[in-house]
Structures are given as C-alpha cells and as structure tokens.
Design a protein around this motif. Sequence first.
Motif, mmCIF file in Angstrom:
data_model
loop_
_atom_site.group_PDB
_atom_site.id
_atom_site.type_symbol
_atom_site.label_atom_id
_atom_site.label_comp_id
_atom_site.label_asym_id
_atom_site.label_seq_id
_atom_site.Cartn_x
_atom_site.Cartn_y
_atom_site.Cartn_z
ATOM 1 N N GLY A 68 1.694 14.054 -9.189
ATOM 2 C CA GLY A 68 2.548 15.236 -9.082
ATOM 3 C C GLY A 68 3.106 15.681 -10.423
ATOM 4 N N THR A 69 3.596 14.733 -11.191
ATOM 5 C CA THR A 69 4.144 15.099 -12.500
ATOM 6 C C THR A 69 3.039 15.509 -13.473
ATOM 7 N N ALA A 98 2.217 19.117 -12.593
ATOM 8 C CA ALA A 98 3.314 19.995 -13.024
ATOM 9 C C ALA A 98 3.303 20.184 -14.537
ATOM 10 N N THR A 99 3.006 19.116 -15.256
ATOM 11 C CA THR A 99 2.938 19.211 -16.705
ATOM 12 C C THR A 99 1.782 20.093 -17.152
ATOM 13 N N ALA A 100 0.636 19.927 -16.518
ATOM 14 C CA ALA A 100 -0.527 20.745 -16.875
ATOM 15 C C ALA A 100 -0.249 22.223 -16.632
ATOM 16 N N TRP A 101 0.384 22.536 -15.508
ATOM 17 C CA TRP A 101 0.710 23.928 -15.211
ATOM 18 C C TRP A 101 1.719 24.479 -16.227
ATOM 19 N N GLY A 102 2.743 23.691 -16.535
ATOM 20 C CA GLY A 102 3.752 24.128 -17.495
ATOM 21 C C GLY A 102 3.176 24.348 -18.885
ATOM 22 N N SER A 160 0.823 -1.212 0.000
ATOM 23 C CA SER A 160 0.000 0.000 0.000
ATOM 24 C C SER A 160 0.855 1.260 0.000
ATOM 25 N N VAL A 161 1.975 1.226 0.678
ATOM 26 C CA VAL A 161 2.878 2.378 0.670
ATOM 27 C C VAL A 161 3.492 2.561 -0.715
ATOM 28 N N GLN A 162 3.839 1.462 -1.367
ATOM 29 C CA GLN A 162 4.380 1.552 -2.723
ATOM 30 C C GLN A 162 3.337 2.094 -3.689
ATOM 31 N N ALA A 163 2.101 1.637 -3.560
ATOM 32 C CA ALA A 163 1.037 2.124 -4.432
ATOM 33 C C ALA A 163 0.790 3.608 -4.215
ATOM 34 N N LEU A 164 0.820 4.051 -2.974
ATOM 35 C CA LEU A 164 0.650 5.472 -2.677
ATOM 36 C C LEU A 164 1.801 6.294 -3.252
ATOM 37 N N ALA A 165 3.016 5.801 -3.140
ATOM 38 C CA ALA A 165 4.174 6.505 -3.692
ATOM 39 C C ALA A 165 4.088 6.594 -5.213
ATOM 40 N N GLN A 166 3.646 5.523 -5.856
ATOM 41 C CA GLN A 166 3.477 5.550 -7.308
ATOM 42 C C GLN A 166 2.404 6.556 -7.713
ATOM 43 N N ALA A 167 1.307 6.587 -6.974
ATOM 44 C CA ALA A 167 0.231 7.529 -7.287
ATOM 45 C C ALA A 167 0.697 8.971 -7.116
ATOM 46 N N PRO A 224 7.053 20.029 -22.008
ATOM 47 C CA PRO A 224 6.730 19.601 -20.642
ATOM 48 C C PRO A 224 6.208 18.167 -20.538
ATOM 49 N N GLU A 225 5.821 17.551 -21.632
ATOM 50 C CA GLU A 225 5.349 16.169 -21.579
ATOM 51 C C GLU A 225 6.422 15.214 -21.069
ATOM 52 N N THR A 226 7.684 15.602 -21.180
ATOM 53 C CA THR A 226 8.745 14.735 -20.676
ATOM 54 C C THR A 226 8.690 14.600 -19.156
ATOM 55 N N ILE A 227 8.085 15.583 -18.492
ATOM 56 C CA ILE A 227 7.968 15.507 -17.035
ATOM 57 C C ILE A 227 7.120 14.303 -16.646
ATOM 58 N N VAL A 228 6.035 14.058 -17.382
ATOM 59 C CA VAL A 228 5.172 12.916 -17.088
ATOM 60 C C VAL A 228 5.915 11.610 -17.345
ATOM 61 N N ILE A 229 6.742 11.582 -18.370
ATOM 62 C CA ILE A 229 7.513 10.375 -18.655
ATOM 63 C C ILE A 229 8.471 10.083 -17.501
ATOM 64 N N PHE A 230 9.095 11.117 -16.956
ATOM 65 C CA PHE A 230 9.970 10.920 -15.800
ATOM 66 C C PHE A 230 9.182 10.391 -14.610
ATOM 67 N N GLY A 231 7.989 10.912 -14.385
ATOM 68 C CA GLY A 231 7.144 10.426 -13.300
ATOM 69 C C GLY A 231 6.750 8.983 -13.488
ATOM 70 N N LEU A 232 6.471 8.594 -14.722
ATOM 71 C CA LEU A 232 6.127 7.211 -15.017
ATOM 72 C C LEU A 232 7.309 6.280 -14.755
ATOM 73 N N VAL A 233 8.506 6.715 -15.139
ATOM 74 C CA VAL A 233 9.698 5.915 -14.882
ATOM 75 C C VAL A 233 9.931 5.754 -13.384
#
Length: 70
Positions: free
Chosen positions: A19-20, A23-27, A7-14, A56-65
């Motif tokens: 977050g990314t 940040a991407t939407a704002w950028g 559950s902690v891992q799932a929360l961290a992934q979410a 800014p779409e690269t920010i989401v890719i970093f978050g996914l990684v």
Amino acid sequence: MELTTESVQALAQAIAIVGTGLATAWGEKVIGTAAIGAMVENESLFGKALVLTVLPETIVIFGLVVAILI
C-alpha cells in the motif's frame, strides 16, 4: 484452509508495504511531472523540485515501520 496468526501477520505486513509502495509511486509520478514542467519554465527550481520529488519516499519508511511493528 486455516488462517493462523502468523499468516494473518504476514498478510498485514504485505498490505502495509504494498500500500505504501503504491502511494509513493503515485505521489512521485504527480510531483515529478509537475517538477519537470516547472523546471522547463525556470531552471533555478531544480533544488526545490528535487526535494519535493524525494519527499514521498518517507511514506514507504512509515509502511516499513508499521510492518516491523506488526
């Protein structure tokens, strides 16, 4: 309520993805409005504005990684 490792891992992934995503939407909002303003004055800036808007779409890719690595 007991926090398990899964559950902690799932929360961290979410948090990483949300977050990314925010940040991407704002950028994109900031860059998009500036790009439209620049294109109103000079239409030849369309290519540069398109590249800067997609950047800014690269920010989401970093978050996914990060989410996958967690």
